[in-house]
Write a protein that holds these residues in place. Structure first.
Motif, PDB file in Angstrom:
ATOM      1  N   GLU A  51       0.833  -1.202   0.000  1.00  0.00           N
ATOM      2  CA  GLU A  51       0.000   0.000   0.000  1.00  0.00           C
ATOM      3  C   GLU A  51       0.871   1.257   0.000  1.00  0.00           C
ATOM      4  N   ALA A  52       1.928   1.258   0.774  1.00  0.00           N
ATOM      5  CA  ALA A  52       2.832   2.413   0.819  1.00  0.00           C
ATOM      6  C   ALA A  52       3.480   2.650  -0.548  1.00  0.00           C
ATOM      7  N   ASP A  53       3.909   1.580  -1.218  1.00  0.00           N
ATOM      8  CA  ASP A  53       4.501   1.711  -2.553  1.00  0.00           C
ATOM      9  C   ASP A  53       3.484   2.246  -3.563  1.00  0.00           C
ATOM     10  N   LEU A  54       2.276   1.677  -3.546  1.00  0.00           N
ATOM     11  CA  LEU A  54       1.233   2.136  -4.461  1.00  0.00           C
ATOM     12  C   LEU A  54       0.870   3.591  -4.184  1.00  0.00           C
ATOM     13  N   ARG A  55       0.749   3.949  -2.917  1.00  0.00           N
ATOM     14  CA  ARG A  55       0.393   5.325  -2.538  1.00  0.00           C
ATOM     15  C   ARG A  55       1.461   6.301  -3.017  1.00  0.00           C
ATOM     16  N   ALA A  56       2.734   5.949  -2.868  1.00  0.00           N
ATOM     17  CA  ALA A  56       3.819   6.822  -3.321  1.00  0.00           C
ATOM     18  C   ALA A  56       3.754   7.024  -4.834  1.00  0.00           C
ATOM     19  N   CYS A  57       3.520   5.948  -5.575  1.00  0.00           N
ATOM     20  CA  CYS A  57       3.402   6.055  -7.033  1.00  0.00           C
ATOM     21  C   CYS A  57       2.199   6.906  -7.424  1.00  0.00           C
ATOM     22  N   LEU A  58       1.074   6.673  -6.767  1.00  0.00           N
ATOM     23  CA  LEU A  58      -0.138   7.431  -7.061  1.00  0.00           C
ATOM     24  C   LEU A  58       0.057   8.909  -6.754  1.00  0.00           C
ATOM     25  N   ASP A  59       0.663   9.212  -5.610  1.00  0.00           N
ATOM     26  CA  ASP A  59       0.895  10.608  -5.241  1.00  0.00           C
ATOM     27  C   ASP A  59       1.799  11.298  -6.253  1.00  0.00           C
ATOM     28  N   ASP A  60       2.848  10.619  -6.686  1.00  0.00           N
ATOM     29  CA  ASP A  60       3.761  11.184  -7.678  1.00  0.00           C
ATOM     30  C   ASP A  60       3.038  11.432  -8.992  1.00  0.00           C
ATOM     31  N   LEU A  61       2.279  10.462  -9.443  1.00  0.00           N
ATOM     32  CA  LEU A  61       1.546  10.607 -10.698  1.00  0.00           C
ATOM     33  C   LEU A  61       0.509  11.722 -10.596  1.00  0.00           C
ATOM     34  N   ALA A  62      -0.232  11.769  -9.481  1.00  0.00           N
ATOM     35  CA  ALA A  62      -1.242  12.818  -9.295  1.00  0.00           C
ATOM     36  C   ALA A  62      -0.602  14.204  -9.298  1.00  0.00           C
ATOM     37  N   THR A  63       0.560  14.331  -8.675  1.00  0.00           N
ATOM     38  CA  THR A  63       1.265  15.612  -8.661  1.00  0.00           C
ATOM     39  C   THR A  63       1.631  16.034 -10.073  1.00  0.00           C
ATOM     40  N   ARG A  64       2.133  15.102 -10.849  1.00  0.00           N
ATOM     41  CA  ARG A  64       2.532  15.408 -12.227  1.00  0.00           C
ATOM     42  C   ARG A  64       1.329  15.762 -13.097  1.00  0.00           C
ATOM     43  N   LEU A  65       0.220  15.048 -12.908  1.00  0.00           N
ATOM     44  CA  LEU A  65      -0.962  15.307 -13.731  1.00  0.00           C
ATOM     45  C   LEU A  65      -1.709  16.567 -13.307  1.00  0.00           C
ATOM     46  N   THR A  66      -1.504  17.004 -12.079  1.00  0.00           N
ATOM     47  CA  THR A  66      -2.138  18.235 -11.601  1.00  0.00           C
ATOM     48  C   THR A  66      -1.711  19.433 -12.438  1.00  0.00           C
ATOM     49  N   THR A  67      -0.479  19.441 -12.891  1.00  0.00           N
ATOM     50  CA  THR A  67      -0.014  20.552 -13.716  1.00  0.00           C
ATOM     51  C   THR A  67      -0.740  20.591 -15.062  1.00  0.00           C
ATOM     52  N   ARG A  68      -1.261  19.464 -15.478  1.00  0.00           N
ATOM     53  CA  ARG A  68      -1.967  19.391 -16.756  1.00  0.00           C
ATOM     54  C   ARG A  68      -3.468  19.578 -16.601  1.00  0.00           C
ATOM     55  N   TRP A  69      -4.062  18.915 -15.607  1.00  0.00           N
ATOM     56  CA  TRP A  69      -5.520  18.866 -15.520  1.00  0.00           C
ATOM     57  C   TRP A  69      -6.105  19.421 -14.223  1.00  0.00           C
ATOM     58  N   ASP A  70      -5.339  20.120 -13.441  1.00  0.00           N
ATOM     59  CA  ASP A  70      -5.787  20.685 -12.172  1.00  0.00           C
ATOM     60  C   ASP A  70      -5.784  19.609 -11.092  1.00  0.00           C
ATOM     61  N   LYS A  71      -6.088  20.011  -9.888  1.00  0.00           N
ATOM     62  CA  LYS A  71      -5.983  19.121  -8.733  1.00  0.00           C
ATOM     63  C   LYS A  71      -6.999  17.978  -8.802  1.00  0.00           C
ATOM     64  N   ALA A  72      -6.528  16.782  -8.456  1.00  0.00           N
ATOM     65  CA  ALA A  72      -7.395  15.597  -8.447  1.00  0.00           C
ATOM     66  C   ALA A  72      -8.294  15.624  -7.212  1.00  0.00           C
ATOM     67  N   PHE A  73      -9.432  14.941  -7.321  1.00  0.00           N
ATOM     68  CA  PHE A  73     -10.306  14.774  -6.175  1.00  0.00           C
ATOM     69  C   PHE A  73     -10.702  13.309  -6.080  1.00  0.00           C
ATOM     70  N   ALA A  74     -11.066  12.887  -4.884  1.00  0.00           N
ATOM     71  CA  ALA A  74     -11.394  11.475  -4.645  1.00  0.00           C
ATOM     72  C   ALA A  74     -12.856  11.199  -5.003  1.00  0.00           C
ATOM     73  N   VAL A  75     -13.071  10.028  -5.586  1.00  0.00           N
ATOM     74  CA  VAL A  75     -14.420   9.542  -5.890  1.00  0.00           C
ATOM     75  C   VAL A  75     -14.610   8.233  -5.143  1.00  0.00           C
ATOM     76  N   ASP A  76     -15.659   8.163  -4.335  1.00  0.00           N
ATOM     77  CA  ASP A  76     -15.993   6.955  -3.587  1.00  0.00           C
ATOM     78  C   ASP A  76     -16.655   5.963  -4.532  1.00  0.00           C
ATOM     79  N   LEU A  77     -16.050   4.795  -4.688  1.00  0.00           N
ATOM     80  CA  LEU A  77     -16.594   3.779  -5.591  1.00  0.00           C
ATOM     81  C   LEU A  77     -17.511   2.796  -4.868  1.00  0.00           C
ATOM     82  N   GLY A  78     -17.573   2.872  -3.540  1.00  0.00           N
ATOM     83  CA  GLY A  78     -18.390   1.950  -2.757  1.00  0.00           C
ATOM     84  C   GLY A  78     -19.847   1.885  -3.181  1.00  0.00           C
ATOM     85  N   PRO A  79     -20.525   3.015  -3.397  1.00  0.00           N
ATOM     86  CA  PRO A  79     -21.927   2.947  -3.812  1.00  0.00           C
ATOM     87  C   PRO A  79     -22.131   2.209  -5.137  1.00  0.00           C
ATOM     88  N   HIS A  80     -21.174   2.319  -6.035  1.00  0.00           N
ATOM     89  CA  HIS A  80     -21.273   1.630  -7.322  1.00  0.00           C
ATOM     90  C   HIS A  80     -21.107   0.117  -7.143  1.00  0.00           C
TER      91      HIS A  80
END
Length: 113
Positions: free
Chosen positions: A58-87
């Motif tokens: 989980e720590a490895d995945l979170r680090a990769c996700l955080d890095d990717l989200a930071t990089r994509l924020t410069t292109r598409w603005d800040k990411a937000f979380a979507v709860d998939l539980g209801p689906h």
């Protein structure tokens, strides 16, 4: 894969038209309004008695996700979380859940958009 390779994959997908019909193959899945690619997947944790392997993955995945989200924020603005539980709940109760939400809700509890 590295963050650069993830970005390259995202760039390649962003310029491709959506497929006309739904498909699933070794590269992922898609349909008339979506494409899904798994950039990184952890192993199964059926045998992880003390939970340490899960914590490390989980720590490895979170680090990769955080890095990717930071990089994509410069292109598409800040990411937000979507709860998939209801689906996921809706699908389990027999309701029709549109793709890619049906697939995604079976893979994760939430996603960043």
């Amino acid at each position: 894969m590295t963050t650069e390779e993830y970005i390259s994959t995202i760039n390649a997908l962003a310029v491709q038209p959506f497929p006309e019909v739904a498909y699933v193959d070794a590269s992922g899945e898609g349909g008339p309004e979506h494409r899904v690619r798994e950039l990184q997947v952890s192993r199964d944790f059926w045998v992880d008695d003390d939970g340490q392997a899960w914590i490390e993955a989980e720590a490895d995945l979170r680090a990769c996700l955080d890095d990717l989200a930071t990089r994509l924020t410069t292109r598409w603005d800040k990411a937000f979380a979507v709860d998939l539980g209801p689906h996921l709940s809706a699908g389990c109760e027999g309701e029709l859940v549109p793709e890619p939400l049906d697939y995604l809700s079976q893979q994760a509890l939430s996603m960043r958009v």
